[in-house]
Design a protein around this motif. Structure first.
Motif, PDB file in Angstrom:
ATOM      1  N   GLN A 122       0.831  -1.203   0.000  1.00  0.00           N
ATOM      2  CA  GLN A 122       0.000   0.000   0.000  1.00  0.00           C
ATOM      3  C   GLN A 122       0.866   1.253   0.000  1.00  0.00           C
ATOM      4  O   GLN A 122       0.537   2.259  -0.645  1.00  0.00           O
ATOM      5  N   ARG A 152      -6.845   3.875  -0.699  1.00  0.00           N
ATOM      6  CA  ARG A 152      -7.685   4.155   0.475  1.00  0.00           C
ATOM      7  C   ARG A 152      -7.113   3.500   1.726  1.00  0.00           C
ATOM      8  O   ARG A 152      -7.072   4.097   2.804  1.00  0.00           O
ATOM      9  N   SER A 153      -6.615   2.275   1.584  1.00  0.00           N
ATOM     10  CA  SER A 153      -6.039   1.568   2.715  1.00  0.00           C
ATOM     11  C   SER A 153      -4.780   2.236   3.216  1.00  0.00           C
ATOM     12  O   SER A 153      -4.500   2.285   4.415  1.00  0.00           O
ATOM     13  N   SER A 154      -3.990   2.774   2.290  1.00  0.00           N
ATOM     14  CA  SER A 154      -2.737   3.420   2.686  1.00  0.00           C
ATOM     15  C   SER A 154      -3.005   4.698   3.480  1.00  0.00           C
ATOM     16  O   SER A 154      -2.278   5.018   4.416  1.00  0.00           O
ATOM     17  N   GLU A 211      -8.643   0.872  -3.896  1.00  0.00           N
ATOM     18  CA  GLU A 211      -8.682   0.258  -2.571  1.00  0.00           C
ATOM     19  C   GLU A 211      -7.320   0.326  -1.891  1.00  0.00           C
ATOM     20  O   GLU A 211      -7.220   0.591  -0.691  1.00  0.00           O
ATOM     21  N   LYS A 212      -6.266   0.076  -2.669  1.00  0.00           N
ATOM     22  CA  LYS A 212      -4.913   0.143  -2.095  1.00  0.00           C
ATOM     23  C   LYS A 212      -4.605   1.557  -1.609  1.00  0.00           C
ATOM     24  O   LYS A 212      -4.007   1.751  -0.520  1.00  0.00           O
ATOM     25  N   LYS A 256      -5.620   5.204   5.386  1.00  0.00           N
ATOM     26  CA  LYS A 256      -6.124   4.817   6.702  1.00  0.00           C
ATOM     27  C   LYS A 256      -4.995   4.427   7.638  1.00  0.00           C
ATOM     28  O   LYS A 256      -5.071   4.634   8.844  1.00  0.00           O
ATOM     29  N   ASN A 257      -3.933   3.832   7.060  1.00  0.00           N
ATOM     30  CA  ASN A 257      -2.806   3.409   7.879  1.00  0.00           C
ATOM     31  C   ASN A 257      -1.848   4.550   8.195  1.00  0.00           C
ATOM     32  O   ASN A 257      -1.012   4.437   9.043  1.00  0.00           O
ATOM     33  N   GLN A 271       0.907   4.370  -2.758  1.00  0.00           N
ATOM     34  CA  GLN A 271       0.729   5.753  -2.353  1.00  0.00           C
ATOM     35  C   GLN A 271       1.916   6.608  -2.789  1.00  0.00           C
ATOM     36  O   GLN A 271       1.742   7.764  -3.202  1.00  0.00           O
ATOM     37  N   GLU A 313      -9.229  -2.134  -7.575  1.00  0.00           N
ATOM     38  CA  GLU A 313      -8.157  -2.651  -6.720  1.00  0.00           C
ATOM     39  C   GLU A 313      -7.141  -1.560  -6.406  1.00  0.00           C
ATOM     40  O   GLU A 313      -6.643  -1.463  -5.274  1.00  0.00           O
TER      41      GLU A 313
END
Length: 258
Positions: A223, A253-255, A250-251, A257-258, A227, A247
């Motif tokens: 992720q 968005r996940s990055s 999503e990667k 959040k982390n 980014q 996909e």
């Protein structure tokens, strides 16, 4: 290399080169040094006069074609070097470009020397005043190639607003596309050439495949890597229609959040 070979075969009325017979490397180096403030404009022009001009001026055919990434910056500075200039801007997905560049720079001695040991082979964001020295020094090679993709495409993309005919066409329209001939005929028509047919098989085999261990495709990236590339290339890749996959989103968005 692929397009030069294909056009040479299909267009007998054209003199076709790939990187001016591989003699234009000095143009690339001197132009980057000029953009960075180290050399006057006469340096890349001197290299052009020795690498390209002899073939261009001696060309007895109707059309002169040079498939040449190493001219991308000089072309924006001095487009009038070419009479009747038409610009084809072949764009590749930055995620594939970065992967390919990493593989290419690692797997051949000449490529390693060029990318890691040759000054001004690639543009430098610090020297071009696009980022502070400390930030440029901290970047990984992955991040630097991401910035390089964005810089080169932004620079050549300026030709779209110039007086010269300009066509931007995506690499993926030829390779991995169900209709490569459609896009190739678009290219031919832009050059003022007749449409062709029966050449779909040409687009099924890579000309310059990577050998040995390969950097993974973006689907296998972390992720953070997704980014990092997006941070440098996001605006330009969106303008060119890349990054619409669920996909990929999503990667990203996940990055965040982390």
């Amino acid at each position: 290399m692929f397009f030069a070979n294909l056009l040479r075969e299909l267009v007998p009325q054209a003199e076709v080169y790939h990187e001016a017979g591989e003699r234009s490397r000095l143009i690339n180096i001197f132009t980057h040094a000029h953009l960075s403030g180290f050399l006057p404009m006469r340096a890349p022009l001197w290299a052009w006069q020795r690498a390209v001009a002899p073939n261009l001026h001696a060309c007895s055919k109707e059309i002169y074609i040079d498939s040449n990434n190493q001219l991308y910056a000089l072309l924006t500075l001095a487009p009038d070097l070419y009479p009747g200039l038409r610009v084809i801007h072949l764009v590749r997905d930055p995620r594939d470009y970065v992967r390919s560049h990493i593989n290419w720079s690692r797997h051949r001695p000449k490529s390693f020397i060029a990318n890691y040991l040759t000054p001004f082979w690639q543009p430098n964001a610090w020297l071009l005043k696009e980022m502070p020295f400390e930030k440029w020094q901290r970047l990984t090679q992955f991040e630097r190639y991401s910035w390089i993709w964005d810089f080169k495409n932004r620079l050549i993309g300026q030709m779209e607003d110039s007086e010269f005919p300009y066509l931007r066409i995506r690499f993926e329209g030829f390779f991995g596309s169900p209709e490569p001939l459609l896009h190739f005929n678009q290219l031919l028509e832009f050059l003022g050439l007749a449409r062709t047919s029966g050449i779909d098989a040409y687009f099924q085999h890579p000309v310059n495949p990577t050998k040995g261990k390969s950097f993974p495709k973006w689907q296998s990236w972390s992720q953070m890597q997704c980014q990092q590339l997006f941070d440098f290339c996001g605006a330009t890749m969106a303008e060119y229609g890349y990054g619409e996959e669920q996909e990929w989103r999503e990667k990203l968005r996940s990055s965040t959040k982390n």
